[in-house]
Design a protein around this motif. Structure first.
Motif, short mmCIF file in Angstrom:
data_model
loop_
_atom_site.label_atom_id
_atom_site.label_comp_id
_atom_site.label_asym_id
_atom_site.label_seq_id
_atom_site.Cartn_x
_atom_site.Cartn_y
_atom_site.Cartn_z
N THR A 95 -17.81 7.28 -3.10
CA THR A 95 -16.57 7.26 -2.33
C THR A 95 -15.42 7.79 -3.16
O THR A 95 -15.28 7.46 -4.33
N ILE A 96 -14.62 8.64 -2.54
CA ILE A 96 -13.34 9.05 -3.11
C ILE A 96 -12.32 9.06 -1.97
O ILE A 96 -12.69 9.15 -0.81
N VAL A 97 -11.07 8.92 -2.32
CA VAL A 97 -9.99 8.99 -1.34
C VAL A 97 -9.26 10.31 -1.59
O VAL A 97 -8.78 10.55 -2.69
N LEU B 252 -11.02 -0.05 -3.27
CA LEU B 252 -12.40 0.41 -3.16
C LEU B 252 -13.07 0.60 -4.51
O LEU B 252 -14.28 0.78 -4.59
N GLY B 253 -12.27 0.62 -5.57
CA GLY B 253 -12.83 0.85 -6.90
C GLY B 253 -13.23 2.29 -7.12
O GLY B 253 -14.23 2.57 -7.78
N ILE C 298 -0.11 5.17 -0.91
CA ILE C 298 -1.06 4.47 -0.05
C ILE C 298 -2.49 4.78 -0.47
O ILE C 298 -3.33 3.88 -0.54
N ALA C 299 -2.77 6.04 -0.77
CA ALA C 299 -4.11 6.43 -1.21
C ALA C 299 -4.50 5.73 -2.50
O ALA C 299 -5.64 5.30 -2.66
N GLU C 300 -3.56 5.61 -3.42
CA GLU C 300 -3.83 4.92 -4.69
C GLU C 300 -4.16 3.45 -4.45
O GLU C 300 -5.06 2.89 -5.09
N LYS C 301 -3.46 2.81 -3.52
CA LYS C 301 -3.74 1.40 -3.21
C LYS C 301 -5.12 1.25 -2.59
O LYS C 301 -5.87 0.34 -2.93
#
Length: 55
Positions: free
Chosen positions: A7-9, A29-30, A21-24
């Motif tokens: 998983t990546i955002v 999600l780790g 928001i993406a960093e949070k």
């Protein structure tokens, strides 16, 4: 051995709001959050779910 996350955002932000928001989300999600503007990889060959990205 290299461990890979499944998983990546990926985000796009011009004001920094989406980045925050993406960093949070990534933190919860780790995983890592990446700005779409920083991506240079050719991902057309990757399978995404059940769909193959055509190139």
């Amino acid at each position: 051995m290299i461990e890979m996350n499944a998983t990546i955002v990926i985000y796009g932000s011009s004001t920094g709001t989406c980045e925050a928001i993406a960093e949070k989300i990534a933190s919860k999600l780790g995983c890592e959050a990446l700005n779409v503007q920083d991506l240079t990889a050719d991902i057309r060959h990757l399978d995404v779910g059940r769909r193959r990205i055509a190139g």
